[in-house]
Design a protein around this motif. Structure first.
Motif, PDB file in Angstrom:
ATOM      1  N   GLU A 134       2.099  -6.481   7.768  1.00 15.75           N
ATOM      2  CA  GLU A 134       1.191  -7.516   8.382  1.00 15.75           C
ATOM      3  C   GLU A 134       0.651  -7.627   9.546  1.00 15.75           C
ATOM      4  OE1 GLU A 134      -2.148  -9.729   7.151  1.00 15.75           O
ATOM      5  OE2 GLU A 134      -0.713  -9.076   5.595  1.00 15.75           O
ATOM      6  N   ASP A 155       0.681  -1.189  -0.085  1.00 16.36           N
ATOM      7  CA  ASP A 155       0.044   0.021  -0.022  1.00 16.36           C
ATOM      8  C   ASP A 155       0.809   1.247   0.079  1.00 16.36           C
ATOM      9  OD1 ASP A 155      -2.100   1.799   0.315  1.00 16.36           O
ATOM     10  OD2 ASP A 155      -2.128   1.366   2.573  1.00 16.36           O
ATOM     11  N   ARG A 214      -4.778   1.762   8.824  1.00 17.81           N
ATOM     12  CA  ARG A 214      -4.629   1.363   7.557  1.00 17.81           C
ATOM     13  C   ARG A 214      -4.125   0.027   7.006  1.00 17.81           C
ATOM     14  NH1 ARG A 214      -6.220   3.538   2.594  1.00 17.81           N
ATOM     15  NH2 ARG A 214      -4.894   2.960   0.815  1.00 17.81           N
ATOM     16  N   SER A 215      -3.303  -0.577   7.825  1.00 23.64           N
ATOM     17  CA  SER A 215      -2.879  -1.763   7.544  1.00 23.64           C
ATOM     18  C   SER A 215      -3.836  -2.944   7.909  1.00 23.64           C
ATOM     19  CB  SER A 215      -1.608  -2.026   8.341  1.00 23.64           C
ATOM     20  OG  SER A 215      -0.597  -1.174   8.097  1.00 23.64           O
ATOM     21  N   ARG A 216      -4.826  -2.635   8.570  1.00 26.05           N
ATOM     22  CA  ARG A 216      -5.668  -3.646   9.062  1.00 26.05           C
ATOM     23  C   ARG A 216      -6.822  -3.664   7.928  1.00 26.05           C
ATOM     24  NH1 ARG A 216      -7.393  -2.156  15.541  1.00 26.05           N
ATOM     25  NH2 ARG A 216      -5.522  -3.603  16.403  1.00 26.05           N
ATOM     26  N   ARG A 217      -7.128  -2.749   7.236  1.00 22.55           N
ATOM     27  CA  ARG A 217      -8.009  -2.600   6.119  1.00 22.55           C
ATOM     28  C   ARG A 217      -7.601  -2.818   4.886  1.00 22.55           C
ATOM     29  NH1 ARG A 217      -9.272   2.454   8.719  1.00 22.55           N
ATOM     30  NH2 ARG A 217      -8.435   3.374   6.817  1.00 22.55           N
ATOM     31  N   HIS A 218      -6.414  -2.724   4.509  1.00 26.35           N
ATOM     32  CA  HIS A 218      -5.903  -2.766   3.173  1.00 26.35           C
ATOM     33  C   HIS A 218      -5.412  -4.224   2.799  1.00 26.35           C
ATOM     34  CE1 HIS A 218      -3.516  -1.875  -0.644  1.00 26.35           C
ATOM     35  NE2 HIS A 218      -4.207  -0.525  -0.493  1.00 26.35           N
ATOM     36  N   PRO A 219      -6.013  -4.517   1.504  1.00 20.61           N
ATOM     37  CA  PRO A 219      -5.659  -5.908   1.403  1.00 20.61           C
ATOM     38  C   PRO A 219      -4.142  -6.331   1.102  1.00 20.61           C
ATOM     39  CG  PRO A 219      -6.433  -4.917  -0.810  1.00 20.61           C
ATOM     40  CD  PRO A 219      -6.486  -3.952   0.425  1.00 20.61           C
ATOM     41  N   SER A 220      -3.246  -5.398   0.879  1.00 19.35           N
ATOM     42  CA  SER A 220      -1.759  -5.565   0.805  1.00 19.35           C
ATOM     43  C   SER A 220      -1.106  -4.580   1.594  1.00 19.35           C
ATOM     44  CB  SER A 220      -1.204  -5.336  -0.900  1.00 19.35           C
ATOM     45  OG  SER A 220       0.074  -5.497  -0.848  1.00 19.35           O
ATOM     46  N   PRO A 221      -1.143  -4.685   2.854  1.00 16.63           N
ATOM     47  CA  PRO A 221      -0.489  -3.794   3.867  1.00 16.63           C
ATOM     48  C   PRO A 221       0.824  -3.936   3.964  1.00 16.63           C
ATOM     49  CG  PRO A 221      -1.120  -5.569   5.113  1.00 16.63           C
ATOM     50  CD  PRO A 221      -1.670  -5.811   3.597  1.00 16.63           C
ATOM     51  N   GLY A 236       0.273   3.551   3.078  1.00 17.52           N
ATOM     52  CA  GLY A 236       0.928   2.754   4.176  1.00 17.52           C
ATOM     53  C   GLY A 236       2.409   3.057   4.089  1.00 17.52           C
TER      54      GLY A 236
END
Length: 517
Positions: free
Chosen positions: A252, A194, A242-249, A197
């Motif tokens: 992790e 991201d 942001r890391s919790r919601r994004h598919p490619s944080p 991120g």
């Protein structure tokens, strides 16, 4: 030699040059300052600060990108870029060019560290991964520990530019062997991390490191330091959300929830603060208190990394067999015992064999046991697709801890000026000087107190009259001088015994006078 150990040597060579430049340049800083005498000290400080800040900020994004685009590609780009940037640093004609080349070095180092450790983890089986990770961590710690030693020798033999030229043969050899030896590897994730991120992570890590590194120069109450800390405090929860919601944080969240990884990274941060802090403290103590030259300081610091390297291999094998906790705990205790020995036994008179050598051997052996165990605890349970980002997270904690330890030592001991520290208030031996050192020379603190008592303006007298005021002022100044100088003045045996009995409450007291009728 087995192929995996060849891969280890190439990867360790990359980590060597990256971590070596964290500490080696600090020894050459006085000569850099002398060479660029027209530049201000605040601008020259970015030769050191710029590298540390950018290095810490870009480690995790570089590791995450390497897991996607390929670790071999990122490793070679980083190693070639670092070698080229080192050549630019050595040939820098101005301060601006030197700072720009140092920042380029930091970008390349951030690409080297996570990929080099990922190669090591990928080559060794799970049963030997703690040994491999521990040896890599010990190599990184040894490279940082020998920085002042090697830097002092190079500066003493030639110029400050040699501390950058030393990277060229190491980098070129690692490139030559790595091209034929290393194979491409990447994780299963094909999406780039991201972008927002990455920006949040770089901003949070960079601002936190900036505040720690520049806190002593700017002042901890300065608006710039407080603003950097506030910015890091605001960006960190935004990064987590942001890391919790994004598919490619970029990070992790599941990695940080693993207890072994979390505790290993926390232990790495704390031990890095202690380890890098003691390196700086030892350099300042040897040069300021014992008045060692640069070459003598480098030689006196050598036993610690040698002991660290000797203890790292057995510590890694013991971690594989008995677990990381069984090795990390004795290692930290041994390190603490070494620091306690130096703090209580060091005096103002040099004593290398009787005091210094036992202390640095204990601290070096303890660090050689603790560093590999803590590092392997943070990396042993990583999935193969997260080797790059997991290694980068651990290296980031190490780098922030190093900046924190150096900042604490500078805040307590003082800031080096030229090649010396002007106020070494809490070096080894200043905590509890021996009775022999007390007898050999008077206490600097007592001399300063006596001078202040003599020069202090008289307090406002309570009695009226000019002659009475002057007499009272002289009597008060004499009393203050006696109170400050008397504890420092040598006593006879009878006076010393009487003072000791009075402190213990057994001194004969004067007979009370009868009240007048």
């Amino acid at each position: 030699m087995d192929r995996r150990w060849k891969v280890f040597l190439v990867a360790a060579a990359g980590a060597l040059v990256a971590f070596l430049d964290v500490t080696i340049v600090s020894v050459a800083f006085p000569d850099i300052e002398e060479d660029f005498s027209a530049a201000s000290r605040s601008s020259l400080s970015w030769v050191l600060s710029g590298y540390n800040i950018v290095f810490a900020a870009l480690l995790v994004p570089a590791g995450r990108i390497a897991d996607v685009v390929g670790r071999r590609r990122v490793f070679f780009l980083g190693l070639a870029g670092f070698t080229f940037a080192s050549l630019l640093c050595a040939a820098a004609p101005s301060v601006e060019t030197l700072i720009a080349a140092r920042i380029l070095q930091a970008v390349a180092a951030a690409a080297i560290i996570p990929t080099s450790l990922a190669f090591v983890l990928d080559e060794f089986p799970v049963s030997e991964r703690a040994t491999a990770a521990g040896l890599w961590g010990a190599a990184a710690a040894v490279s940082a520990a020998i920085g002042p030693t090697l830097g002092g020798l190079l500066v003493g033999l030639g110029s400050w530019r040699l501390v950058f030229l030393i990277n060229l043969p190491i980098g070129l050899l690692a490139l030559a062997y790595g091209v034929r030896l290393l194979e491409e590897a990447r994780g299963r994730e094909r999406l780039l991390p991201d972008a927002l991120g990455v920006v949040l992570l770089v901003g949070a890590a960079g601002l936190l490191t900036l505040a720690i590194v520049k806190g002593n120069d700017w002042g901890w109450a300065d608006a710039r330091v407080l603003g950097a800390l506030a910015g890091a405090a605001v960006l960190t929860p935004l990064l987590v959300a942001r890391s919790r919601r994004h598919p490619s944080p970029v990070v992790e969240p599941a990695l940080l929830r693993e207890r072994s990884i979390a505790m290993g990274n926390a232990g790495t941060l704390l031990f890095a603060a202690a380890g890098f802090g003691i390196i700086l403290n030892n350099v300042l103590f040897l040069t300021e208190v014992w008045d060692y030259s640069g070459i003598e300081t480098g030689l006196a610091l050598t036993p610690a990394p040698l002991a660290m390297a000797a203890a790292a291999g057995p510590a890694g094998r013991a971690s594989d067999r008995f677990g990381q906790r069984a090795v990390a705990l004795p290692g930290t205790l041994l390190f603490a015992l070494g620091t306690l020995w130096l703090a209580t036994q060091s005096g103002t008179q040099p004593d290398f064999l009787g005091v210094w050598l036992p202390g640095v051997l204990l601290t070096g052996a303890g660090a050689g046991m603790a560093y590999p165990s803590l590092g392997s605890a943070a990396l042993a349970v990583l999935p193969a697709e997260s080797f790059g980002v997991g290694s980068a997270i651990n290296a980031t904690f190490r780098q922030i801890g190093a900046a924190l330890g150096v900042a604490l030592v500078v805040a307590v001991v003082g800031v080096p000026s030229g090649s010396r520290a002007p106020s070494p208030r809490l070096h080894w031996g200043a905590f509890a000087p021996t009775s022999e050192s007390r007898r050999r020379e008077p206490s600097r603190r007592c001399d300063d107190a006596a001078a202040r008592a003599r020069d202090a303006p008289p307090r406002r007298p309570r009695r009226a009259g000019a002659r009475a005021d002057a007499a009272n002022a002289r009597r008060r100044a004499a009393r203050r001088l006696r109170r400050t100088v008397a504890p420092c003045a040598p006593r006879g045996r009878r006076g010393a015994d009487r003072a000791d009995r009075r402190r213990r409450g057994r001194a004969p007291r004067r007979r009370a006078r009868a009240p007048r009728p």
